[in-house]
Motif scaffolding. Structure first.
Motif, PDB file in Angstrom:
ATOM      1  N   VAL A  93     -41.685  31.594 -23.439  1.00  0.00           N
ATOM      2  CA  VAL A  93     -42.722  31.289 -24.433  1.00  0.00           C
ATOM      3  C   VAL A  93     -42.531  29.905 -25.032  1.00  0.00           C
ATOM      4  N   VAL A  94     -43.598  29.312 -25.302  1.00  0.00           N
ATOM      5  CA  VAL A  94     -43.558  28.046 -26.013  1.00  0.00           C
ATOM      6  C   VAL A  94     -44.378  28.218 -27.272  1.00  0.00           C
TER       7      VAL A  94
ATOM      8  N   ARG B  35     -28.161  28.154 -20.834  1.00  0.00           N
ATOM      9  CA  ARG B  35     -29.431  27.618 -20.351  1.00  0.00           C
ATOM     10  C   ARG B  35     -30.604  28.344 -20.998  1.00  0.00           C
ATOM     11  N   SER B  36     -30.413  29.644 -21.191  1.00  0.00           N
ATOM     12  CA  SER B  36     -31.543  30.426 -21.687  1.00  0.00           C
ATOM     13  C   SER B  36     -31.730  30.310 -23.198  1.00  0.00           C
ATOM     14  N   LEU B  37     -30.827  29.638 -23.867  1.00  0.00           N
ATOM     15  CA  LEU B  37     -31.010  29.450 -25.301  1.00  0.00           C
ATOM     16  C   LEU B  37     -32.262  28.612 -25.562  1.00  0.00           C
ATOM     17  N   PRO B  38     -33.009  28.997 -26.547  1.00  0.00           N
ATOM     18  CA  PRO B  38     -34.235  28.240 -26.803  1.00  0.00           C
ATOM     19  C   PRO B  38     -33.930  26.839 -27.320  1.00  0.00           C
ATOM     20  N   GLN B  39     -34.782  25.935 -26.970  1.00  0.00           N
ATOM     21  CA  GLN B  39     -34.625  24.557 -27.428  1.00  0.00           C
ATOM     22  C   GLN B  39     -35.842  24.179 -28.260  1.00  0.00           C
ATOM     23  N   LEU B  40     -35.548  23.493 -29.290  1.00  0.00           N
ATOM     24  CA  LEU B  40     -36.654  22.984 -30.083  1.00  0.00           C
ATOM     25  C   LEU B  40     -36.929  21.547 -29.667  1.00  0.00           C
ATOM     26  N   VAL B  41     -38.111  21.328 -29.231  1.00  0.00           N
ATOM     27  CA  VAL B  41     -38.505  19.963 -28.877  1.00  0.00           C
ATOM     28  C   VAL B  41     -39.450  19.480 -29.956  1.00  0.00           C
TER      29      VAL B  41
ATOM     30  N   THR C 140     -42.041  22.112 -30.430  1.00  0.00           N
ATOM     31  CA  THR C 140     -42.203  23.148 -29.416  1.00  0.00           C
ATOM     32  C   THR C 140     -40.883  23.839 -29.164  1.00  0.00           C
ATOM     33  N   LEU C 141     -40.952  25.148 -29.094  1.00  0.00           N
ATOM     34  CA  LEU C 141     -39.745  25.906 -28.801  1.00  0.00           C
ATOM     35  C   LEU C 141     -39.751  26.229 -27.315  1.00  0.00           C
ATOM     36  N   LEU C 142     -38.759  25.769 -26.664  1.00  0.00           N
ATOM     37  CA  LEU C 142     -38.705  25.932 -25.216  1.00  0.00           C
ATOM     38  C   LEU C 142     -37.517  26.777 -24.812  1.00  0.00           C
ATOM     39  N   ARG C 143     -37.730  27.564 -23.799  1.00  0.00           N
ATOM     40  CA  ARG C 143     -36.596  28.224 -23.173  1.00  0.00           C
ATOM     41  C   ARG C 143     -36.697  27.892 -21.696  1.00  0.00           C
ATOM     42  N   SER C 144     -35.814  27.082 -21.301  1.00  0.00           N
ATOM     43  CA  SER C 144     -35.956  26.523 -19.973  1.00  0.00           C
ATOM     44  C   SER C 144     -34.751  26.852 -19.117  1.00  0.00           C
ATOM     45  N   THR C 145     -35.010  27.009 -17.837  1.00  0.00           N
ATOM     46  CA  THR C 145     -33.901  27.204 -16.906  1.00  0.00           C
ATOM     47  C   THR C 145     -33.588  25.926 -16.162  1.00  0.00           C
ATOM     48  N   SER C 146     -34.399  24.950 -16.396  1.00  0.00           N
ATOM     49  CA  SER C 146     -34.128  23.684 -15.726  1.00  0.00           C
ATOM     50  C   SER C 146     -32.971  22.986 -16.421  1.00  0.00           C
ATOM     51  N   PRO C 147     -32.275  22.146 -15.735  1.00  0.00           N
ATOM     52  CA  PRO C 147     -31.136  21.485 -16.351  1.00  0.00           C
ATOM     53  C   PRO C 147     -31.560  20.709 -17.583  1.00  0.00           C
ATOM     54  N   PRO C 148     -30.789  20.777 -18.598  1.00  0.00           N
ATOM     55  CA  PRO C 148     -31.135  20.022 -19.794  1.00  0.00           C
ATOM     56  C   PRO C 148     -31.168  18.542 -19.480  1.00  0.00           C
TER      57      PRO C 148
END
Ligand SMILES: Nc1ncnc2c1ncn2[C@@H]1O[C@H](COP(=O)(O)OP(=O)(O)OP(=O)(O)O)[C@@H](O)[C@H]1O
Length: 898
Positions: free
Chosen positions: A413-414, A726-732, A660-668
């Protein structure tokens, strides 16, 4: 002695055996028994009796003339009572009544009387007493009732007294236990059975109630009707008790009137009462079933009943339970009558949402508190603060719409939050004299020093609504500083003097002079609180067209609430001087501090610490839609505790941002290609080289000490750990869309895109971030020329080079390389902002959330009382590059000395 037959008729079957027995004992002469033994016994008894005191009294009593008519009336009255009691439901005799009737024939009575002398001595005495009491009661009543009959028989008086006794006993003893049974006994079903004096009040009430029922509209539901049934019952049962009820009803009415119409509690109360009273009312309805068929209006009835019952004296004893119930009923009726459907709906909604706090929410126009549900929550402590503030801005200034979308590269989810800045809506209401509105731009205004800031265009900058800012500002609503005594000190002065001005401060020292103002160390008079007051001459600013810069700075300062950014305590205008009262930083700035380091550069751990805090400050600013644009060591102040504070926002650009809150599996960091240099290779010879890229390091990963790192494989995290991270959400929170063509900044720190005039955005801050790291580590900026022009040319054209000394880690150099990419779109941080940079190995193991708790690099003992000015630059200082870092290992904190 006459026949006892009359008495026997009113004795219940149960007692008949006893009567017979007694009549056998005393009634032989009457019945003409022929038994000799019996006669002897009787004669013996009579002899005894004749000699007894009782006999004397009896004789005495017989000498009193008893009117036959009265006696007959009494008898017939008893008969009538008995008849009416056996005629229908209302005839149920109360226990008290039964005892009174049976007494004349009880075995305790030594004598029985015939019809002519139809009462025993005790009965006669009783009758006399009753008559007397009855007389008194009747007189009392007659004196009050115009309808009272002048001719009141003794039997009527007895009956009246009986009714009173019955009522009283019911109200005192029976009501709480048996509401239904003891209620209608003494009320004759037919008016014929009632003496006029005794029936007047209750009957009138009943009639009036009936009338009011007939006349009433249909505004009350059946439930309300139940209440009225209860009310009627009360009237019928016990007029006196009803009078009491009515008084309470009047009180309650007042109370209800004073209740807020939309009261949630009231609604709940009514609902709760509804259940209780309906059940009790229905119980009574079953038993009574006489007056409760018609719907009625509670209001009308209340009025009617009030009219009636005002004539009724209030009894001494009050049936509490009943009254309590009545109160509740009344509240229910009135509130139900007063509440509109709309109100009910509103109440329901409010009740569901806020339960008990309805009143405040209905009257209070305060915006709802900002919750994490409205704003993305993030792992970092500072990020939470960022998020919260961004949310505030969104709520206060824009639509603040939260949308859910899906990022192209995020698999989950974003959450998007539009934070569109509004236009300037005026000046601070607190700053009464200030009327500046940013209108003009300043083009290419270079100053002499290569490190001086330049600034021009503010046409694109937007500002937050003054109102929202003020609401937060005036409350001192800065959570991270909420415990600060300085708030209280200022508040106190404002309360005492009405407003704050320069007169309330002692200016102790000039801390520095900038492009738009002079900063003083000041003490709030009467307190020990120190502040940094930035004083700006409005006329000067207007003349130099720098008013917009001052305005922008003020606006931004108002928004800030972050441990690494200044707190603005107050602002005011005195004598055309605009003053900003800010947090004072006694530690000087990083430029000065660097000068004091051995080799005029910071050791890498110290640089890393400062850079980390600056990164959080920039992240926060970007989240708020502020592109700082003037990062340089001079603008990084050191607090008393050694942590940093980023100042000087007059060159900052304000823009829209979409956190934006991102949960990404792509490399940071996104594209690995953006990780520059030998970082991705295994042939690095740097001491802390990580041969394999470990881009997955999140902000919560434990940092290993140098020794630990040496002995471990670089990619030390398990696969599960890595996946989790990786699965931790990121705030962009990067304002990637922001663009400005202004030529702003400091020559040595200017980004290529600014110099080239191609337009720039938030990435300029990441460029300056790289230049800053370079300078802190090497003691000089990377593109410095002989003059400003050459510096600018170098920035655009020259490749990045690293000096051989001091020795700097591969990670540090790699980060610098990533940041000082000339094309902003390829620059580290340009896509996801601070998230990319935080994950760079240079910051590996840093606990971002707890960095504010970490022990900062040791400060040289150079400053006393505001030594952060020019004086401080010359002061000798220590050079201990060791510092403690605080980190989370599992559930506990660990401190490590570097
Ligand atoms: N809060 C503070 N605590 C201590 N010293 C401060 C504080 N704020 C500013 N100073 C000092 O005052 C000096 C001037 O401050 P400031 O940067 O605000 O001026 P300016 O006109 O905005 O500068 P610039 O030319 O960069 O725009 C700084 O060099 C700094 O040393």
């Amino acid at each position: 002695m006459g026949s006892f037959a009359g008495s026997c008729e009113i004795v219940e079957e149960k007692d008949e055996a006893r009567s017979t027995k007694h009549s056998g004992r005393y009634g032989k002469s009457v019945l003409g028994s022929s038994s000799n033994d019996l006669e002897r016994k009787q004669q013996q008894q009579q002899r005894e009796y004749h000699g007894s005191l009782e006999y004397d009294i009896d004789k005495l009593f017989q000498s009193i003339p008893v009117k036959p008519s009265t006696t007959r009336l009494m008898t017939s009255s008893f008969r009538n009572l008995e008849t009416s009691a056996s005629a229908g439901p209302s005839r149920t005799t109360s226990p008290s009544n039964r005892i009174a009737m049976k007494k004349p024939g009880t075995p305790q009575s030594p004598r029985v009387f015939g019809l002519s002398d139809s009462v025993s001595l005790k009965q006669a005495l009783r009758d006399r007493c009753i008559s007397k009491a009855s007389e008194m009661a009747a007189q009392k009543r007659l004196s009050k009732s115009a309808a009272a009959s002048p001719r009141v028989s003794e039997a009527d008086r007895i009956k009246t007294l009986y009714n009173q006794v019955s009522n009283e006993s019911r109200s005192t003893l029976l009501l709480p236990v048996d509401k239904g049974k003891g209620s209608l006994l003494e009320i004759p079903s037919s008016s014929n059975d009632k003496p006029s004096s005794s029936r007047s009040v209750p009957e009138l009430e009943i009639q009036m109630l009936h009338e009011s029922k007939k006349n009433s509209g249909s505004c009350l539901s059946s439930g309300s009707g139940d209440y009225e049934i209860e009310l009627d019952q009360n009237v019928v049962d016990s007029p006196s008790a009803h009078a009491f009820v009515e008084e309470d009803v009047i009180e309650i009415d007042k109370h209800v009137t004073s209740l807020p119409s939309g009261s949630c509690k009231k609604d709940d109360y009514v609902t709760e009462l509804d259940k209780k009273t309906r059940s009790s009312a229905s119980l009574e309805t079953e038993q009574k079933g006489k007056l409760d068929n018609e719907p009625s209006s509670g209001t009308e009835k209340s009025k009617t009943v009030r009219k009636v019952t005002r004539m009724i004296p209030r009894p001494k004893q009050q049936p509490k339970k009943k009254i309590l119930l009545k109160k509740k009923l009344k509240i229910g009726i009135v509130s139900a009558a007063n509440t509109t459907k709309k109100d009910e709906e509103t109440e329901k909604i409010l009740c569901q949402r806020c339960h008990c706090s309805l009143k405040s929410s209905s009257t209070d126009n305060q915006p709802p508190p900002y919750t994490t549900s409205h704003h993305p929550e993030i792992c970092s402590d500072s990020l939470s603060s960022v998020s919260n503030n961004a949310g505030k801005e969104a709520d206060g200034n824009s639509s603040g719409s939260c949308t859910i979308s899906q990022s192209s590269e995020a698999e989950i989810v974003v959450m998007k939050q539009d934070v569109s800045s509004s236009n300037d809506s005026g000046n601070g209401a607190r700053d009464e004299k200030e009327t500046e509105i940013p209108t003009s731009s300043e083009k290419f205004e270079f100053s002499l020093s290569s490190k001086d800031s330049v600034g021009d265009d503010y046409s694109r900058s937007t500002s937050m609504s003054e109102e929202s800012n003020l609401s937060r500002f005036s409350c001192g609503n800065k959570p991270h500083m909420s415990m600060d005594v300085r708030w209280e000190a200022i508040k106190h002065v404002k309360l005492q003097c009405g407003s704050l001005g320069l007169r309330h401060f002692n200016l102790l020292k000039k801390l520095g002079c900038g492009d738009i103002g002079t900063v003083y160390l000041a003490e709030l008079i009467g307190t020990n609180c120190l502040f940094a007051i930035k004083v700006m001459d409005n006329e000067f600013l207007a003349r130099r067209k720098k008013s917009p810069r001052a305005q922008a700075e003020r606006e931004i300062l108002k928004m800030l609430d972050h441990p690494f950014l200044p707190t603005l305590y107050a602002q005011f205008t005195s004598d055309n001087l605009s003053c900003l009262v800010m947090e004072y930083c006694p530690g000087g700035d990083l430029h000065v501090l660097r000068q004091k380091q051995l080799g005029r550069c910071f050791p890498e751990p110290a640089a890393r610490f400062y850079l980390a805090e600056i990164l959080l400050a920039l992240e926060y600013l970007h989240m708020l839609g502020v592109i700082y644009r003037d990062l340089k060591p001079e603008n990084i102040l050191v607090r008393e505790d050694g942590h940093i504070m980023l100042t000087d926002f007059d060159l900052s650009l304000r823009c829209a941002v979409n956190p934006t809150l991102l949960r990404s599996t792509s490399p940071p960091g996104g594209d690995p290609a953006r990780m520059s240099g030998p970082y991705n290779t295994s042939n690095c010879i740097q001491p802390f080289c990580i041969t394999e890229p470990s881009c997955q390091v999140s902000c919560f990963s434990p940092r290993l000490s140098s020794n630990q790192q040496k002995g471990r494989k670089p990619n030390h995290l398990s696969k599960t750990q890595q996946q989790l991270k990786r699965s931790l959400p990121q705030l962009v929170a990067e304002p990637t869309e922001a663009r400005s063509n202004s030529f702003v900044g400091t020559h040595e720190y200017l980004a290529p895109e600014i110099i080239k005039g191609e337009g720039h955005g938030a990435a300029v801050d990441w460029w300056t971030f790289g230049v800053l790291l370079y300078e802190l580590l090497y003691g000089k900026t990377p593109f410095k020329g002989y003059n400003n022009d050459e510096t600018l040319a170098n920035v655009v054209l020259q490749n990045l080079k690293f000096p051989d000394s001091p020795l700097v880690s591969f990670q540090a150099k790699d980060l610098i390389r990533g940041l000082l990419v000339k094309e902003p779109e390829n620059r580290l941080g340009s896509e996801k902002g601070s998230v990319e940079i935080k994950r760079h190995p240079f910051f590996e193991g840093l606990n971002w959330a707890l960095i504010r708790c970490a022990i900062p690099p040791e400060l040289p003992d150079f400053y006393e009382f505001g030594g952060g000015g020019q004086e401080a630059a010359c002061s000798p200082g220590g050079n201990d590059d060791r510092y403690l870092e605080c980190k989370a290992v599992g559930d506990h904190l660990e401190f490590e000395l570097f």
